[in-house]
Design an enzyme around this catalytic site. Sequence first.
Site, mmCIF file in Angstrom:
data_model
loop_
_atom_site.group_PDB
_atom_site.id
_atom_site.type_symbol
_atom_site.label_atom_id
_atom_site.label_comp_id
_atom_site.label_asym_id
_atom_site.label_seq_id
_atom_site.Cartn_x
_atom_site.Cartn_y
_atom_site.Cartn_z
ATOM 1 C CE1 TYR A 214 -4.139 -2.147 5.315
ATOM 2 C CE2 TYR A 214 -3.186 -0.031 4.597
ATOM 3 C CZ TYR A 214 -3.813 -1.400 4.283
ATOM 4 O OH TYR A 214 -4.171 -1.664 2.965
ATOM 5 C CB SER B 63 -0.912 -0.137 1.392
ATOM 6 O OG SER B 63 -1.513 1.143 1.187
ATOM 7 C CE LYS C 187 -1.436 -4.159 3.237
ATOM 8 N NZ LYS C 187 -1.440 -5.095 2.611
#
Length: 241
Positions: free
Chosen positions: A146, A133, A150
Amino acid sequence: MQFSGKTIIITGAGKGIGRATAQLLAARGADIIAMSRTQSDLDSLRAEIGGRSIRVDLADVAATRAAMVEAGTSDFLVNSAGVNVLESVTGMTEAGYEAVLGINLRAALITSQEFARARIAAGGGGAIVNITSIAGHRGFQDHLCYAASKAGLEGASRVLAKELGPHGIRVNCVAPTITLTELAAEAWSDPAKSAPMMVRHPLNRFAIAQEVAQSIALLLSDDGRMITGTVLPVDGGFLAV
């Protein structure tokens, strides 16, 4: 880019980017082994594209390894399964950390490890694409775990590419911008939050899952046979400005 005669394991195949990738690659001839924790998603996908399905909770390490053993030796692996828990820096919880890092990073490393073991035993070759991402490249509010998951997966993918390259196994990442999936809708449904992001994209829009799937297909195909250890942003130019 055709995949006739190829078998592809796709985690997170029930929804979003994973499902779009399964649909695209199946349409191009691939035999899909779909993994998801939601049986109804697997059932509807199998009714649509055929192939095999394996229900698995990737938060469970033993179950993840067992699912990969059940899948057997395949030509390609796409790690698309992902979750997010929206928590601030000061509000981060252990449960949120375990949920996000457990699926987004640890599970992808386990599936990659088992895929690589099987490919090496079969004589090598093949490819892995990990979905990361732009959150691993820029700091977004409430995306602490998150982003860590990633960015960590991108770093790990470089090691995978280094160690697996001599066996003919390529490993790459695609790093999408906001992609209009159910997961993204939860984080970006508020116009006050999404509008400032939209204007930072030179193409002036977010991605759709099919566009990310097409990039994955490129990296798996023979057209990408000299590409390994890289991160391909699918971001409408977001990281360029």
